[in-house]
Design an enzyme around this catalytic site. Structure first.
Site, PDB file in Angstrom:
ATOM      1  CE  LYS A  57      45.892  34.696  61.266  1.00  0.00           C
ATOM      2  NZ  LYS A  57      45.732  36.130  61.299  1.00  0.00           N
TER       3      LYS A  57
HETATM    4  C1  LIG Z   1      46.097  37.566  61.115  1.00  0.00           C
HETATM    5  C2  LIG Z   1      47.200  38.253  61.821  1.00  0.00           C
HETATM    6  C3  LIG Z   1      47.043  39.508  62.429  1.00  0.00           C
HETATM    7  C4  LIG Z   1      45.851  40.393  62.240  1.00  0.00           C
HETATM    8  O1  LIG Z   1      44.643  39.836  62.479  1.00  0.00           O
HETATM    9  P1  LIG Z   1      43.368  40.316  61.602  1.00  0.00           P
HETATM   10  O2  LIG Z   1      42.247  39.685  62.365  1.00  0.00           O
HETATM   11  O3  LIG Z   1      43.542  39.770  60.239  1.00  0.00           O
HETATM   12  O4  LIG Z   1      43.323  41.791  61.670  1.00  0.00           O
HETATM   13  C5  LIG Z   1      48.093  40.015  63.169  1.00  0.00           C
HETATM   14  N1  LIG Z   1      49.249  39.346  63.300  1.00  0.00           N
HETATM   15  C6  LIG Z   1      49.452  38.158  62.700  1.00  0.00           C
HETATM   16  C7  LIG Z   1      50.758  37.472  62.903  1.00  0.00           C
HETATM   17  C8  LIG Z   1      48.443  37.581  61.927  1.00  0.00           C
HETATM   18  O5  LIG Z   1      48.664  36.425  61.310  1.00  0.00           O
END
Ligand SMILES: *Cc1c(COP(=O)(O)O)cnc(C)c1O
Length: 373
Positions: free
Chosen positions: A182
Site C-alpha cells: 500500500k
Molecule cells: C489492501 C486492501 C484492503 C485490506 O487491507 P489489508 O491491510 O491487506 O488487510 C481492503 N480493501 C482494499 C480495497 C484493499 O486494497
C-alpha cells in the site's frame, strides 16, 4: 530474465534502525510507538482520531462493529474491490449489497447505489479505487437523506485529497491499510480514522479484547494488572514493531508518491491514443496518493499478460469482482460495467524504486504486445 514485479515495498536501513529501537526497549506490542504513529498519521491527514490496527481488513471490521452493524443490516459496496472489503462486512453478519461502478474511473456509481437502498441499508461503503476519491459530496448527501453511515474503504487512498480535504479528515469513518504494497506500509497494519470523540473509547476497547482502560497504560509501555471487560472485542491492535516501520514510511510518503506519479504520468503519455488501450480517468493525479497503475485493454487482455510475462514484465488484475466468487454468488445479481471491465483491466508495475529503464521496458513490451496479438 528477472520479472519486473507489479509492486514492491520500499524498505531499507531507516526502517531497520527504527525497529531496532523497539527491540532495545523490550516492549514489542501495543505501546509508545503505536501512539506516536497514530499522532503523526492524525497530523498528516488532519484527522482527530486515529486507531491503528494489525490490518486494513480488521480496521474495516472494527469500524462496522463499533457502529453496531450486524445481522439483518445491509451495506452497499462495489463488487469491484479487494475481497477483504466484503469479508469485513460479512464477518459482522451483515449482508453486502453489490453496486456497479463508473466505466471511466471504476469508482462506485451513485445512481446504482440509490437504486439499492432498502429499509435494511445501514452503511454505504465507497472504495477509493487506485487512490482516486469517489464523489464524496454525492455519497454523503445521499447517506444523510436516508440516515445512513458512510464507512470509506480508503485502503488505496492514503494521502489523497477530495476537493482540497485529505481522505480521513472528514466524513464518518475512513479505514486505511498499511499492508506490504500500500501507499505506505507497516509490514502489515491498518487504521480506523474518524472525527467523533464519542466513538473513540468504543473503537479502542474493541481493538483490544473489550478491555476498558488498557490502551492508555500500554501507550506508556506499561500494563495494569486490574481491568474490566466491557464489550465484545478483538485482538486487532498494531504492534510497536509495525508502528516503528510506519513512522519511517510516513516521512518517506511524499518522495515515494512523487516517483509513482511521475511514472504513471509517463505511462499515460506513452499509452494515450494507442489502439486497443483505454486510459482510466485520473485528473492529472492532482493531490492523489497513487496506489496502482491500471489501464483497460480492449481485447485479448489475458494473452497480453502471457506475452508480458514472457518479456519479463509482471502484470496483474485488480480485482476479480466479489459477486463472481462462489461464497458471494447470488441469483439475479448483474453488474454490467463491473463484468465488462473485469475482462479489460490490467495492472502494470508501479513502485517507488522502479528504474527508468524498467519503465521504458514496460512501455515497449505493452506496445509490442498489444500489436503482436
Ligand atoms: C489492501 C486492501 C484492503 C485490506 O487491507 P489489508 O491491510 O491487506 O488487510 C481492503 N480493501 C482494499 C480495497 C484493499 O486494497
Amino acid at each position: 530474465m528477472d520479472l519486473i514485479p507489479v509492486s514492491r515495498p520500499s524498505f531499507g536501513e531507516e526502517e531497520l534502525a527504527s525497529v531496532k529501537t523497539v527491540f532495545d526497549s523490550g516492549w514489542l506490542g501495543l505501546g509508545a510507538q503505536v501512539l506516536e504513529f497514530e499522532q503523526e498519521v492524525g497530523k498528516f491527514l488532519g484527522a482527530k482520531n486515529v486507531v491503528c490496527t494489525n490490518a486494513g481488513t480488521t480496521a474495516l471490521h472494527l469500524a462496522l462493529d463499533a457502529l453496531g452493524i450486524g445481522k439483518g443490516d445491509e451495506v452497499i459496496v462495489p463488487s469491484f474491490t479487494f475481497v477483504a472489503t466484503i469479508q469485513a462486512i460479512t464477518e459482522t453478519g451483515a449482508t453486502p449489497v453489490f453496486c456497479d461502478i463508473h466505466a471511466d474511473d471504476l469508482n462506485m456509481d451513485i445512481n446504482d447505489v440509490r437504486k439499492k437502498i432498502s429499509p435494511k441499508t445501514k452503511v454505504i461503503m465507497p472504495v477509493h479505487y487506485r487512490g482516486i476519491p469517489c464523489d464524496m459530496d454525492e455519497i454523503q448527501s445521499l447517506a444523510k437523506k436516508h440516515n445512513l453511515k458512510v464507512v470509506e474503504d480508503a485502503a488505496h487512498a492514503f494521502g489523497s485529497s477530495y476537493k482540497g480535504k485529505k481522505i480521513g479528515s472528514f466524513g464518518d469513518i475512513a479505514c486505511f491499510s498499511f499492508d506490504p504494497i500500500k501507499n505506505i506500509s507497516c509490514g502489515e497494519g491498518g487504521a480506523v480514522v474518524f472525527q467523533d470523540d464519542i466513538l473513540l473509547e468504543r473503537v479502542q476497547q474493541k481493538r483490544i479484547l473489550g478491555i476498558d482502560r488498557d490502551t492508555w497504560s500500554r501507550y506508556r509501555n506499561e500494563r495494569s494488572w486490574f481491568y474490566d471487560v466491557v464489550t465484545q472485542g478483538y485482538r486487532y491492535h498494531m504492534s510497536n514493531i509495525s508502528a516503528a516501520v510506519g513512522l519511517v514510511q510516513l516521512k518517506k510518503f511524499d518522495k515515494m508518491n512523487r516517483r509513482k506519479i511521475e511514472v504513471a504520468t509517463r505511462y499515460d503519455a506513452a499509452f494515450d491514443g494507442v489502439e486497443g488501450i483505454t486510459l482510466l480517468r485520473n485528473e492529472g493525479y492532482k493531490e492523489i496518493g497513487l496506489f496502482v497503475y491500471i489501464l483497460k485493454i480492449n481485447k485479448g487482455r489475458n494473452e497480453l499478460m502471457d506475452y508480458l510475462t514472457r518479456n519479463g514484465v509482471g502484470s496483474g488484475v485488480h480485482y476479480i469482482p466479489s459477486h463472481v466468487f462462489s461464497f458471494y454468488k447470488k441469483e439475479g445479481v448483474h453488474l454490467p460495467i463491473t463484468e465488462q471491465i473485469y475482462d479489460e483491466i490490467l495492472t502494470l508495475p508501479l513502485f517507488p524504486d522502479i528504474t527508468d529503464a524498467q519503465v521504458e521496458h514496460v512501455i515497449t513490451s505493452v506496445k509490442s504486445g498489444v500489436v503482436a496479438r
